[in-house]
Scaffold this active site. Structure first.
Site, short mmCIF file in Angstrom:
data_model
loop_
_atom_site.label_atom_id
_atom_site.label_comp_id
_atom_site.label_asym_id
_atom_site.label_seq_id
_atom_site.Cartn_x
_atom_site.Cartn_y
_atom_site.Cartn_z
N GLY A 173 26.07 5.51 12.38
CA GLY A 173 26.17 6.21 11.10
C GLY A 173 26.78 7.42 11.83
N GLU A 223 18.40 8.93 16.98
CA GLU A 223 17.54 9.96 18.28
C GLU A 223 16.59 9.01 19.14
OE1 GLU A 223 17.23 14.10 16.48
OE2 GLU A 223 19.23 14.29 16.22
N ASN A 231 12.28 14.32 8.99
CA ASN A 231 13.97 15.05 9.04
C ASN A 231 14.04 15.84 7.63
OD1 ASN A 231 16.20 16.03 9.46
ND2 ASN A 231 16.92 14.03 8.63
N THR A 253 11.57 16.95 12.30
CA THR A 253 12.46 17.67 13.05
C THR A 253 13.21 18.71 12.82
OG1 THR A 253 13.89 16.32 12.22
CG2 THR A 253 12.61 15.32 13.72
N GLY A 270 16.93 9.32 7.37
CA GLY A 270 17.43 8.32 7.79
C GLY A 270 18.06 7.46 8.69
N ASP A 271 19.18 6.81 9.04
CA ASP A 271 19.14 5.89 10.37
C ASP A 271 19.28 7.17 11.21
OD1 ASP A 271 19.04 2.93 9.08
OD2 ASP A 271 21.01 3.66 8.61
N GLY A 272 20.06 8.19 11.99
CA GLY A 272 19.50 9.17 12.62
C GLY A 272 18.87 9.95 13.21
N SER A 321 20.62 9.20 3.21
CA SER A 321 21.10 8.29 2.65
C SER A 321 22.00 6.88 3.41
CB SER A 321 22.74 9.05 2.35
OG SER A 321 22.77 8.84 3.51
#
Length: 493
Positions: A461, A199, A135, A167, A193-195, A226
């Protein structure tokens, strides 16, 4: 046991391999394999208990087996070992030990190398096939550079097969996971990150073979955002190079995933759901991303001191209601012997997501549930794993696959000195023992915010609509890679 450099069974338990001399098998013509391989007049390589011992001109050094990335014996008589060498206080980089044998014996050298790889990998799969998703927009925007500098060299040295893709927009991870060939890969590693992990799991969930896809594909994080909770919990680090090493050696581990029902939508959560102070700390500090993870501490402290409250009606399905019961459940599970194999049955290709046992947010409240008003709620925080950010061990009793979410509730009208004490307790691992912290294990719940038209609800998050929602846990539905094979890399209770 047949010895081969490739390893016919990458999940073989290394404890089954003898540590002393292996007796020859004349029928198969295998050599007698010693622990020590002489590689020169003044040098040798020895298989110790936990490390490779390198002796050179009477100087000795050791390389932990965990750090061994690969080894081979070339046609020219060389023995080459690639490993992760500490490069700074919290990072590693690839390094090489290479020797030419004075008295080449290819069968002996190849068998010794095979024993070294057995010790180095144990039950972990070798040469993992990894789909890497980068990302370039997350965190502070340095994921592409971090991957090429710190991650790719480790994965390449371990002979992993890599397919790298960036992405391009929000939701792209969902599209990639929904349409990927799950038989072509073992791992989806998210350089983010955790996003992006969020997904990926939701993309796998959209498939007709969702249950099989979620079982087959291990989702891992290479921390570049972050919020790097997935890496902190399963890799034990938020350093990208150390995380790459942990993924190389990672063990397949079942992970509970939760269905979130909101409006007419159903989606998966792997990390946490929050309403109140933690949600605002995360989502209302987006403009402070330049601070890195420190923005979470700042936002949390400001809201605690201001005694902000978030009224809501809450109904929960409790599994362990008291802290003593929670502690007992955690210690019982943590004391069990580690699993060497992922022994879950493989779902069929026609199996989708599990049916919801408790219905959706639009259905009547289950008859054995009762909505309880919480007029002074400061925080409602349900989590699946321990760390939410560095030093923030909100859920020290969490277990990745116990069929439960750990639920924390804190009143918003506590004194300011108590609020500061709460923040410090999260960082020094005494949070669980605070009297004003309500800690339970639940398998499902419904929460209805009230007296607020707008606000923040955070799922893994990510901000979702400020509307009522319902959550239900699915035990062991997902798969991650972890160092232990069953626990988070966090101090428990």
């Amino acid at each position: 046991m047949t010895l081969s450099a490739g390893g016919d069974d990458p999940f073989r338990d290394p404890s089954s391999a003898p540590r002393a001399r292996q007796p020859p098998d004349d029928a198969r013509g295998e050599p007698d394999v010693p622990d020590t391989l002489a590689v020169g007049r003044h040098a040798s390589l020895s298989l110790g208990t936990d490390a490779l011992i390198v002796l050179e001109d009477k100087a000795t050094r050791s390389i932990p087996f965990f750090n061994i990335l690969w080894a081979d014996h070339g046609d020219d008589g060389d023995v080459t070992i690639q490993y992760a060498q500490p490069a700074a206080k919290k990072s590693v980089r690839p390094a090489i030990v290479s020797y030419k044998l004075d008295k080449p014996d290819s069968r002996l050298a190849e068998a010794w190398v095979a024993r070294l790889l057995d010790r180095a990998y144990g039950p972990s799969q070798r040469q993992k096939r990894i789909k890497v998703l980068i990302n370039p927009f997350g965190g502070q925007g340095g994921a592409v550079k971090t991957y090429h500098k710190s991650v790719a060299p480790i994965l390449a040295a371990a002979r992993c097969e890599l397919d790298v893709q960036k992405t391009e927009h929000q939701g792209h991870g969902i599209e990639i996971a929904q349409n990927m060939d799950i038989d072509a890969y073992d791992v989806v590693a998210c350089c983010s990150g955790d996003g992006i992990p969020h997904e990926v799991w939701n993309g796998l969930a959209k498939r007709q073979d969702a249950a099989r896809a979620l079982h087959k594909m291990a989702v891992a994080q290479l921390p570049c955002g972050s919020g790097n909770a997935a890496s902190l919990n399963f890799n034990g680090t938020d350093n990208p190079s150390l995380a790459a090493l942990a993924i190389v050696k990672g063990l397949r581990t079942p992970l509970d995933l939760s269905s979130v029902s909101q409006g007419n939508d159903r989606f998966l959560s792997f990390l946490s759901q929050s309403v109140g102070i933690v949600a605002e700390t995360d989502l209302a500090t987006e403009h402070l991303r330049w601070m890195g993870s420190a923005r979470f501490t700042w936002g949390f402290l400001v809201r605690l001191i201001n005694k902000t409250v978030y009224p809501a009606d809450i109904a929960i399905q409790v599994e362990h209601a008291t802290k003593s019961a929670v502690r007992s459940a955690y210690r019982t599970e943590a004391s069990k012997s580690p699993r060497a194999f992922d022994d879950r049955p493989v779902p069929s290709s026609s199996t989708g997501l599990p049916e919801l046992k408790h219905g959706t947010i639009n259905d009547p409240l289950p008859p054995d549930w009762h909505l309880v008003p919480h007029s002074h709620l400061g925080n409602f925080y349900a989590g699946n794993i321990a760390y939410m950010s560095p030093g923030a061990n909100f859920f020290p009793a969490s277990l990745p696959s116990d069929g439960c979410l750990d639920l924390v509730r804190i009143r918003g009208d506590i004194p300011r000195h108590t609020a500061i004490k709460t923040l410090l307790a999260v960082e020094n691992n005494t949070f669980f023992d605070l009297e004003h912290v309500d800690y339970q294990k639940v398998c499902a719940y419904r929460i209805i915010p009230r007296h607020q038209k707008t606000g923040y609800i955070s799922i893994d998050g990510e901000r979702v609509a400020f509307e009522p929602f319902q959550v239900e846990v699915h035990r062991g539905l997902g798969t991650v890679l972890s160092r232990s094979g069953r626990l988070c890399e966090a101090k428990g209770v």
